[in-house]
Design a protein around this motif. Sequence first.
Motif, PDB file in Angstrom:
ATOM      1  N   THR A   2      -6.695 -42.170  47.802  1.00 25.64           N
ATOM      2  CA  THR A   2      -6.064 -42.102  46.488  1.00 25.64           C
ATOM      3  C   THR A   2      -5.050 -40.972  46.507  1.00 25.64           C
ATOM      4  N   ARG A  22     -14.492 -45.473  39.475  1.00 23.64           N
ATOM      5  CA  ARG A  22     -13.580 -46.511  39.928  1.00 23.64           C
ATOM      6  C   ARG A  22     -12.175 -46.018  39.598  1.00 23.64           C
ATOM      7  N   THR A  24      -8.385 -45.494  38.882  1.00 24.84           N
ATOM      8  CA  THR A  24      -7.289 -46.400  38.550  1.00 24.84           C
ATOM      9  C   THR A  24      -6.374 -46.519  39.758  1.00 24.84           C
ATOM     10  N   SER A  25      -6.037 -47.743  40.126  1.00 20.34           N
ATOM     11  CA  SER A  25      -5.226 -47.959  41.328  1.00 20.34           C
ATOM     12  C   SER A  25      -3.841 -47.323  41.175  1.00 20.34           C
ATOM     13  N   GLU A  26      -3.227 -47.018  42.312  1.00 21.82           N
ATOM     14  CA  GLU A  26      -1.882 -46.440  42.286  1.00 21.82           C
ATOM     15  C   GLU A  26      -0.907 -47.368  41.574  1.00 21.82           C
ATOM     16  N   ARG A  27      -1.057 -48.664  41.809  1.00 24.58           N
ATOM     17  CA  ARG A  27      -0.153 -49.650  41.175  1.00 24.58           C
ATOM     18  C   ARG A  27      -0.252 -49.587  39.653  1.00 24.58           C
ATOM     19  N   ARG A  29      -1.476 -47.013  37.852  1.00 24.84           N
ATOM     20  CA  ARG A  29      -0.982 -45.710  37.389  1.00 24.84           C
ATOM     21  C   ARG A  29       0.540 -45.669  37.356  1.00 24.84           C
ATOM     22  N   SER A 179      -7.529 -55.225  35.657  1.00 24.41           N
ATOM     23  CA  SER A 179      -7.518 -54.235  34.570  1.00 24.41           C
ATOM     24  C   SER A 179      -6.616 -54.661  33.422  1.00 24.41           C
TER      25      SER A 179
END
Length: 196
Positions: A2, A22, A24-27, A29, A179
Amino acid sequence: MTRIVAGTAGGHRIDVPRSGTRPTSERVREALFARLLEHYGIVEGARVLDLCAGSGALGLEAASRGADDVTLVDSARSAVAVCQRNIRSLGLKGVRAVSAKATTFLKGATGAPVDLVLIDPPYDLSEADLTMMLTALARSIDPWLAPGAVVVVERSFRSPEPTWPKRLERFSDKRYGESVLWFAEPAPMPDAPGTG
């Protein structure tokens, strides 16, 4: 792995708790902060609350992109320890980590009202518990939210829309894969009887 997506700490890796979170994915964010910056102009100089912070990725992203004051709140001591390590390793100013349940923290004293609230609870958090958190956030006495504040709630796309207390009003939502981001703001309150 991450990483912080952009800003002064962009590209730097952050630690993630071994279990129970879990991030939050880079995409997601990247998309979230593009929206916050481009559409709402709300990050730079902002006071930010990151509730159910986990690794602190959301709040740290805000600090990297110019937020002045960021508070990371998580109930798990292991997560708070990870947040503190990430704060130190990134060298970001104005960021602190607090060990507390989000709803308990929100029932305390506010200090200055905040401009941005980021809520990314575990997907298994009950809707009733999320509603209690939002209700505590939207209180009218000693308010948490500054005028024009933005509240962002991340949930699984399988979850229903959060139940918004009457002092919070949803104005947008956006799905990214698994999400959904729900955006809300303080609802305009009618004048008190006998005024105006």
